[in-house]
Design a protein around this motif. Structure first.
Motif, PDB file in Angstrom:
ATOM      1  N   UNK A 149      57.442  96.927 120.193  1.00 36.17           N
ATOM      2  CA  UNK A 149      56.568  96.670 121.352  1.00 36.17           C
ATOM      3  C   UNK A 149      55.149  97.112 121.064  1.00 36.17           C
ATOM      4  N   UNK A 150      54.960  97.923 120.028  1.00 34.53           N
ATOM      5  CA  UNK A 150      53.599  98.448 119.887  1.00 34.53           C
ATOM      6  C   UNK A 150      52.603  97.333 119.598  1.00 34.53           C
ATOM      7  N   UNK A 151      53.073  96.122 119.245  1.00 29.24           N
ATOM      8  CA  UNK A 151      52.098  95.060 118.960  1.00 29.24           C
ATOM      9  C   UNK A 151      51.875  94.205 120.201  1.00 29.24           C
TER      10      UNK A 151
ATOM     11  N   UNK B 167      46.916  87.256 128.421  1.00 31.77           N
ATOM     12  CA  UNK B 167      47.891  86.278 128.928  1.00 31.77           C
ATOM     13  C   UNK B 167      48.454  85.445 127.791  1.00 31.77           C
ATOM     14  N   UNK B 168      47.970  85.658 126.514  1.00 30.62           N
ATOM     15  CA  UNK B 168      48.450  84.769 125.433  1.00 30.62           C
ATOM     16  C   UNK B 168      49.952  84.981 125.257  1.00 30.62           C
ATOM     17  N   UNK B 169      50.590  83.925 124.764  1.00 27.59           N
ATOM     18  CA  UNK B 169      52.047  83.951 124.633  1.00 27.59           C
ATOM     19  C   UNK B 169      52.436  85.061 123.644  1.00 27.59           C
ATOM     20  N   UNK B 170      53.337  85.893 124.012  1.00 25.91           N
ATOM     21  CA  UNK B 170      53.598  87.058 123.161  1.00 25.91           C
ATOM     22  C   UNK B 170      54.880  86.813 122.378  1.00 25.91           C
ATOM     23  N   UNK B 171      54.710  86.511 121.087  1.00 32.11           N
ATOM     24  CA  UNK B 171      55.887  86.167 120.287  1.00 32.11           C
ATOM     25  C   UNK B 171      56.846  87.325 120.129  1.00 32.11           C
ATOM     26  N   UNK B 172      56.274  88.558 120.198  1.00 34.08           N
ATOM     27  CA  UNK B 172      57.184  89.660 119.832  1.00 34.08           C
ATOM     28  C   UNK B 172      58.212  89.910 120.918  1.00 34.08           C
ATOM     29  N   UNK B 173      57.931  89.300 122.100  1.00 28.62           N
ATOM     30  CA  UNK B 173      58.954  89.462 123.149  1.00 28.62           C
ATOM     31  C   UNK B 173      60.275  88.895 122.627  1.00 28.62           C
ATOM     32  N   UNK B 174      60.215  87.850 121.808  1.00 30.38           N
ATOM     33  CA  UNK B 174      61.459  87.203 121.365  1.00 30.38           C
ATOM     34  C   UNK B 174      62.089  87.902 120.170  1.00 30.38           C
ATOM     35  N   UNK B 175      61.491  89.059 119.767  1.00 32.45           N
ATOM     36  CA  UNK B 175      62.112  89.752 118.642  1.00 32.45           C
ATOM     37  C   UNK B 175      63.346  90.499 119.103  1.00 32.45           C
TER      38      UNK B 175
END
Lengths: 48, 213, 222, 256
Positions: free
Chosen positions: D4-6, D11-19
């Motif tokens: 989550x630290x990244x 509002x940009x789509x946050x790819x790391x949510x899908x990690x």
């Protein structure tokens, strides 16, 4: 269209065994893999 | 010297412990208590860098041990349940190699004295497989006599399988190390091993929430 | 650092020396496997000369793999490997020392015996020399790649067979080049390119494998 | 434990949510059927082109039509191993559990494609060279690739702790991916030096335009199918490994 009739199509110029052997096994493999996936999905569900 | 912040550890499906935090200053003596299976050994292995924690961090002198690696390990002596002795080698050879590996090469004389102090003078040159369980444990512990400069000792049940004389000798060694400015973290099931007045106690069962085993 | 490596090598070699029987077992295995092939294929010299290099190489490969599972298993069992993981010296250095000692104890005897086996297959003298040289250049990468497999399968049930499944496909290039080197000499061509490639692979393995072995060991302990 | 630290707050789509497996599970479930449908359509189109549009080959007659499944399968077996090694490397570097699961999910599909490549290669060799198994350089390296897949799956099966299995598999996949070019070139030398290049499975001599398009359509069909299969399998792996978490119980509670 390359084939005059259905029989000719299945004969595949005398090499039907090899061509349909290849494609038959390919689709069997795909079917097996999908079936295994479904089984594994149901097994994962029951183990909850 | 050593800070541990909300350490968590799971083994397979089970969460052994979560949210374990404590600090150990110079001259710290910490007794990690807990019932069997409470994760004492896993905690000690994480502290010395053998095991990996699922969450949280271990810092040595302010630096995470994961980044320090050899710099941290040079200052740590870890003794697990296994004696770390080769059966085909003698107690003397084993001790000499253990010290070299730990980055503190020693002389033959120092090795002999260390083994004598644990009452192993007679069988110092026998292959270890000829020794009894207690003698093997003592020859494993003999490396502590040669690890004066290593500030951090992490000992997993050091008193098990020891006779009375060896227990008291080990106790004096530990106390001498602590008063000399080092730290010792140990687990034990013998209650009277070290007088509780100067020992910090950390009970794994009480502090950390966990899944029932 | 070097003194530690020297100590580890000395330790492993004394251990191997005190368990000399194990070294003879893998050499005997090498000889027996190589001698079985003529029984299966027939004594006809011309044919044996053709299959000779390949047979000796496959037998050497299997014998060296046999000794691999003991590379880390004993130290894993008695806890000394644990101490190496938290020693003052980088683990990959200690691993290089251990694999080197293993190479001397397990693979060097194979290299020395191989020419004798080559005689069984009627290989000419220069081919025997190249056989020993090719084995000497090829077995280090066998040991290094094999050590990766040994580290990965540490403490697993069925470790020996699993180790073979992991490692044998990776041995194919060494086997191919080694046999080609001997066959080229036996048929009068130069074996130099193959020997150089074998040496290159061993050097590449020496530079890359220790990192992988150390990583695999740490993974086995987490 | 998503890295989550990244996470940036914009509002940009946050790819790391899908990690995190929990967030990726529904996403995989949503897009897998699309890929499966896409694969089915492409298969039909590819086969139609392969059988009804592509002309008969001058030398090999009709048996060359096996190329429409042999070459895509061979490519896929290689691409999937590279993808497996890629996810394995990511898993080792960033310690994200999902990457390890993705690598384990890809392995069986890769092994199946390698098997298909070998099977169709043998059936193609039979009418052309009269022998079922041709020690051709490409087929031999496919065989070794199949052993690499089996090694990966056997290693992961032998280790109980999923985290160790992922990491051990990752090291093996990375070592394997470094060795694949070495294996391929040494097999190439082995083939040409022993028999000369007389017996080698050349792809169909002059590729007529329709043959090429047919094959490319089949390649994309295999891609889509492999992605769908891998996503379905990764969902199974997520369920198996996250069984204790409450979101899986809730999900399964709702399901059964």
């Amino acid at each position: 269209m390359n084939w005059g009739s259905m029989i000719e199509f299945f004969a595949m110029g005398g090499k039907g065994l090899y061509v349909w052997g290849s494609y038959g096994v390919t689709f069997a493999v795909i079917a097996i893999e999908i079936a295994m996936l479904a089984l594994r999905r149901r097994a994962a569900g029951h183990r909850a | 010297m050593l800070e541990v912040s909300n350490l968590a550890c799971t083994r397979g499906e089970r969460t052994l412990f979560r949210g374990v935090s404590f600090a150990l200053e110079a001259r710290g003596l910490l007794h990690v208590a807990g019932t069997n299976g409470s994760g004492k050994t896993s905690l000690l292995r994480i502290l010395c860098g053998l095991g990996a924690a699922d969450a949280g961090e271990v810092r040595w002198r302010g630096e995470p041990t994961r980044a320090l690696r050899e710099a941290y390990w040079r200052e740590v002596v870890y003794l697990g349940h296994a004696n770390a002795l080769k059966d085909d080698l003698s107690a003397t050879e084993n001790l000499r190699i253990a010290c070299t590996l730990a980055g503190r090469p020693t002389t033959a004389g120092a090795v002999r004295n260390a083994l004598d102090s644990f009452g192993l003078a007679a069988c110092a040159h026998l292959p270890v497989r000829a020794l009894s369980q207690g003698q093997k444990r003592r020859s494993a512990l003999a490396r502590l006599a040669l690890s004066g400069q290593a500030p951090m000792w992490i000992l997993d049940e050091p008193f098990s399988a020891l006779d009375v004389a060896a227990v008291s000798h080990l106790e004096t060694l530990i106390l001498a190390h602590v008063t000399g400015g080092g730290n010792v973290i140990f687990t034990t099931h013998q209650t009277a091993a070290i007088d509780a007045s100067i020992t910090q106690r950390f009970d794994l069962d009480a502090v950390a929430e966990k899944d029932p085993c | 650092m070097l003194s530690v490596m020297r100590n580890v090598i000395a330790r492993d070699l004394t251990l191997a020396w005190r368990r000399r029987a194990d070294v003879f077992v893998s050499v005997l295995f090498f000889v027996i496997v190589a001698s079985l092939f003529p029984l299966g294929i027939g004594p006809e010299p011309k044919l044996l000369r053709v299959i000779g290099p390949g047979v000796v190489w496959v037998a050497a490969l299997l014998a060296s793999m046999l000794a691999l599972s003991r590379l880390f298993a004993d130290d894993y069992a008695d806890g000394t490997l644990e101490q190496m993981l938290i020693g003052a010296t980088p683990l990959s250095m200690i691993v290089i020392a251990k694999v080197f000692a293993h190479w001397i104890a397990a693979n060097l005897p194979l290299v020395l015996i191989a020419p004798l086996l080559g005689l069984q297959f009627g290989l000419p003298a220069d081919a025997l020399a190249v056989l020993a040289l090719a084995l000497a250049l090829g077995t280090p990468s066998l040991s290094l790649i094999g050590a990766i497999g040994a580290a990965l399968t540490l403490g697993l049930r069925g470790g020996g067979v699993l180790l073979a499944l992991l490692v044998l496909p990776l041995y194919a290039p060494v086997l191919i080049l080694g046999s080609l080197a001997v066959e080229a000499t036996a048929t009068g061509m130069t074996a130099q390119p193959y020997l150089l490639l074998l040496a290159a692979m061993s050097l590449a393995a020496l530079s890359l494998a220790p990192w992988a072995i150390a990583a695999a060991l740490r993974i086995s302990y987490e | 434990m998503p890295s989550a630290n990244l996470q940036n707050e914009s509002a940009s789509f946050n790819w790391f949510k899908y990690a995190s497996p929990q967030a990726f599970f529904p996403l995989a479930g949503a897009i897998a059927p699309w890929f499966a449908a896409f694969a089915a359509v492409l298969f039909v189109v590819g086969l139609y082109i392969g059988f009804f549009v592509a002309p008969t080959d001058a030398q090999q007659g009709e048996s060359y039509r096996i190329i429409f499944i042999h070459v895509p399968a061979a490519w896929m077996s290689m691409v999937i191993y590279l993808a497996m090694a890629f996810w394995a490397g990511i898993g080792l570097a960033f310690n994200t559990r999902l990457s390890g699961m993705m690598a384990s999910a890809l392995a069986p599909t890769g092994a199946w494609f390698t098997f298909i490549a070998l099977w169709t290669g043998a059936l193609w060799g039979r009418p052309t060279w009269g022998t079922w198994w041709v020690w051709d350089a490409r087929l031999t390296s496919e065989l070794l690739l199949l052993f690499l897949y089996f090694g990966f799956m056997a290693l992961q099966a032998a280790i109980d702790d999923p985290r160790r299995a992922d990491k051990a598999g990752a090291v093996l996949a990375l070592v394997g991916v470094i060795n694949i070019p070495i294996i391929y070139f040494s097999v190439q030398w082995w083939n040409t030096l022993h028999q000369g290049s007389s017996v080698s499975l050349k792809s169909a001599p002059t590729m007529a335009a329709t043959m090429f398009t047919g094959m490319m359509v089949m390649v994309f069909a295999c891609w889509a199918y492999a992605i769908a299969a891998a996503l379905w399998r990764v969902r199974c792996i997520i369920l198996e490994r996250e069984l204790r978490t409450d979101w899986v119980r809730a999900y399964l509670g709702k399901q059964t």
